[in-house]
Scaffold this motif. Sequence first.
Motif, short mmCIF file in Angstrom:
data_model
loop_
_atom_site.label_atom_id
_atom_site.label_comp_id
_atom_site.label_asym_id
_atom_site.label_seq_id
_atom_site.Cartn_x
_atom_site.Cartn_y
_atom_site.Cartn_z
N PHE A 132 0.83 -1.20 0.00
CA PHE A 132 0.00 0.00 0.00
C PHE A 132 0.87 1.26 0.00
O PHE A 132 0.62 2.20 -0.77
CB PHE A 132 -0.92 0.01 1.22
CG PHE A 132 -1.66 1.30 1.41
CD1 PHE A 132 -2.76 1.61 0.61
CD2 PHE A 132 -1.26 2.23 2.38
CE1 PHE A 132 -3.44 2.81 0.77
CE2 PHE A 132 -1.94 3.41 2.55
CZ PHE A 132 -3.03 3.72 1.74
N LYS A 133 1.89 1.28 0.85
CA LYS A 133 2.77 2.45 0.92
C LYS A 133 3.56 2.63 -0.38
O LYS A 133 3.75 3.76 -0.84
CB LYS A 133 3.71 2.32 2.11
CG LYS A 133 3.01 2.43 3.46
CD LYS A 133 4.00 2.34 4.61
CE LYS A 133 3.28 2.51 5.95
NZ LYS A 133 4.22 2.41 7.09
N GLN A 134 4.02 1.53 -0.95
CA GLN A 134 4.72 1.62 -2.23
C GLN A 134 3.80 2.17 -3.31
O GLN A 134 4.22 2.98 -4.14
CB GLN A 134 5.24 0.24 -2.63
CG GLN A 134 6.32 -0.32 -1.72
CD GLN A 134 6.75 -1.71 -2.15
OE1 GLN A 134 6.88 -2.01 -3.33
NE2 GLN A 134 6.96 -2.59 -1.17
N HIS A 198 12.30 10.73 7.81
CA HIS A 198 10.99 10.42 7.23
C HIS A 198 11.14 9.36 6.15
O HIS A 198 12.12 9.33 5.40
CB HIS A 198 10.35 11.68 6.63
CG HIS A 198 9.91 12.68 7.66
ND1 HIS A 198 10.79 13.50 8.32
CD2 HIS A 198 8.67 12.97 8.15
CE1 HIS A 198 10.12 14.28 9.16
NE2 HIS A 198 8.84 13.96 9.09
N THR A 199 10.14 8.50 6.07
CA THR A 199 10.13 7.46 5.04
C THR A 199 9.67 8.06 3.70
O THR A 199 9.15 9.18 3.65
CB THR A 199 9.19 6.32 5.44
OG1 THR A 199 7.84 6.83 5.49
CG2 THR A 199 9.57 5.75 6.79
N ALA A 200 9.86 7.29 2.65
CA ALA A 200 9.41 7.73 1.33
C ALA A 200 7.89 7.92 1.32
O ALA A 200 7.37 8.84 0.68
CB ALA A 200 9.82 6.70 0.27
N PHE A 201 7.19 7.05 2.04
CA PHE A 201 5.73 7.17 2.12
C PHE A 201 5.33 8.49 2.79
O PHE A 201 4.44 9.19 2.33
CB PHE A 201 5.14 5.99 2.88
CG PHE A 201 3.69 6.13 3.22
CD1 PHE A 201 2.73 5.99 2.23
CD2 PHE A 201 3.27 6.43 4.51
CE1 PHE A 201 1.38 6.14 2.52
CE2 PHE A 201 1.94 6.58 4.81
CZ PHE A 201 0.99 6.43 3.82
N GLN A 202 5.99 8.82 3.89
CA GLN A 202 5.68 10.06 4.60
C GLN A 202 5.97 11.28 3.74
O GLN A 202 5.20 12.25 3.73
CB GLN A 202 6.49 10.12 5.90
CG GLN A 202 6.05 9.11 6.94
CD GLN A 202 6.98 9.05 8.14
OE1 GLN A 202 8.19 9.27 8.02
NE2 GLN A 202 6.43 8.77 9.31
N LEU A 203 7.07 11.23 3.00
CA LEU A 203 7.41 12.36 2.13
C LEU A 203 6.45 12.46 0.95
O LEU A 203 6.15 13.56 0.47
CB LEU A 203 8.85 12.22 1.62
CG LEU A 203 9.96 12.35 2.69
CD1 LEU A 203 11.32 12.12 2.05
CD2 LEU A 203 9.91 13.72 3.35
N SER A 204 5.97 11.31 0.47
CA SER A 204 5.06 11.32 -0.68
C SER A 204 3.73 11.98 -0.33
O SER A 204 3.03 12.48 -1.23
CB SER A 204 4.81 9.89 -1.18
OG SER A 204 4.05 9.14 -0.23
N ILE A 205 3.37 11.99 0.95
CA ILE A 205 2.13 12.65 1.36
C ILE A 205 2.18 14.14 1.05
O ILE A 205 1.16 14.78 0.77
CB ILE A 205 1.87 12.42 2.87
CG1 ILE A 205 1.74 10.92 3.15
CG2 ILE A 205 0.62 13.15 3.33
CD1 ILE A 205 0.62 10.24 2.39
#
Length: 227
Positions: A132-134, A198-205
């Motif tokens: 989901f995060k990917q 921060h993770t890639a998912f957090q930054l993608s938000i």
Amino acid sequence: MSIQRALKIHNQDKWTWLYIAFIILFVSFLFGLTIAVFIPGDDKIMITGFSYIFVYMFVMGVTGFSQTFAYAMGMSVRRTDYWMSMAIMGLRSSLLFTIIFVFLALIENWTNGWGNQLIFFHFPYLNDGNIFKQFIVYFMGFANFFFLGLLISIFAKRYTLKGLLILGLAFLFSITLAVLLITYFEVWMDLFQWFVQHTAFQLSIWFIPLTLFYMTASFLIIRKTAV
């Protein structure tokens, strides 16, 4: 409905919206796989496959508008419906490429880099989370680049090259000012640590408000854009 006529215009150009992107992705993957096969050693070979599609989505946002806007207006398509058709095509392409990348990333991970230590789809950091995060990371990245390209293309059409030049200079001035302020207050390390934490998912938000801004701005500008 005029939005259906606009979508029909885009759907007829499958080469631009689909085939060329697949060819670029396949050729770049084949190139990377060839390197992995012929270079001995246990070190992983990293080639950023996603970067090609990011760039292609940006180009599609620019060229997709410039190549079809005048024709769509000649077909009596409303500007609002035309923008909706571009948004649908951009989101649909982003969804398609996201599914492809996430699926191939799983296969690449299971096969240990296609049996040759190749990193092409399952990229470190970007693919660290669950499926989901990917999915969110890639989808927001593709959509962001597409609508940025669309906004630039519509802005250039509305305000011509002079307006685009002014916008570019204002952007460069803002970047330069930001760099000077960060350097003056010596916060480069703090900024770097913030990204690392921060993770890639957090930054993608953070792409969500940016993408919504690009969509809103392009929608408002196209309503007053002449053919």
